[in-house]
Design a protein around this motif. Structure first.
Motif, PDB file in Angstrom:
ATOM      1  N   LEU A 160     -75.761  -5.759  25.956  1.00  0.00           N
ATOM      2  CA  LEU A 160     -75.018  -4.637  26.532  1.00  0.00           C
ATOM      3  C   LEU A 160     -74.853  -3.525  25.503  1.00  0.00           C
ATOM      4  O   LEU A 160     -74.485  -3.772  24.360  1.00  0.00           O
ATOM      5  CB  LEU A 160     -73.629  -5.095  26.994  1.00  0.00           C
ATOM      6  CG  LEU A 160     -73.583  -6.122  28.117  1.00  0.00           C
ATOM      7  CD1 LEU A 160     -72.143  -6.547  28.363  1.00  0.00           C
ATOM      8  CD2 LEU A 160     -74.193  -5.552  29.389  1.00  0.00           C
ATOM      9  N   VAL A 210     -68.884   0.427  26.942  1.00  0.00           N
ATOM     10  CA  VAL A 210     -68.944  -0.805  27.737  1.00  0.00           C
ATOM     11  C   VAL A 210     -67.530  -1.176  28.192  1.00  0.00           C
ATOM     12  O   VAL A 210     -66.559  -0.945  27.480  1.00  0.00           O
ATOM     13  CB  VAL A 210     -69.601  -1.960  26.928  1.00  0.00           C
ATOM     14  CG1 VAL A 210     -68.768  -2.362  25.737  1.00  0.00           C
ATOM     15  CG2 VAL A 210     -69.898  -3.159  27.807  1.00  0.00           C
ATOM     16  N   SER A 225     -67.811  -5.205  32.770  1.00  0.00           N
ATOM     17  CA  SER A 225     -69.259  -5.396  32.607  1.00  0.00           C
ATOM     18  C   SER A 225     -69.556  -6.564  31.670  1.00  0.00           C
ATOM     19  O   SER A 225     -70.552  -7.275  31.853  1.00  0.00           O
ATOM     20  CB  SER A 225     -69.943  -4.109  32.123  1.00  0.00           C
ATOM     21  OG  SER A 225     -69.478  -3.717  30.866  1.00  0.00           O
TER      22      SER A 225
END
Length: 69
Positions: A27, A51, A55
């Motif tokens: 990520l 982020v 998520s």
């Protein structure tokens, strides 16, 4: 950078550790992810502007583990 400890159920072995750390590391914005199998959690250092906690939870759940909210 922010830090968060995410409680994760279902991790039992080295493969579990690698799967969760790998998913989080992919990520954008995640600087580090360190799974503690004994404590059933993962410590994540991340950039809040890139982020979200949601998520990160989704990335863990996509690997087949349950995130405790």
């Amino acid at each position: 950078m922010a830090q968060k400890t995410i409680e994760v159920e279902g991790m039992t072995c080295g493969h579990c550790k690698s799967a969760v750390e790998g998913a989080l590391s992919e990520l954008e914005g995640v600087k580090s992810a360190d799974v503690n199998l004994d404590a059933n959690n993962v410590n994540v250092e991340y950039d809040e502007s890139k982020v979200t906690e949601a998520s990160m939870a989704e990335a863990i759940e996509d690997q087949g583990y349950d995130v405790k909210q």
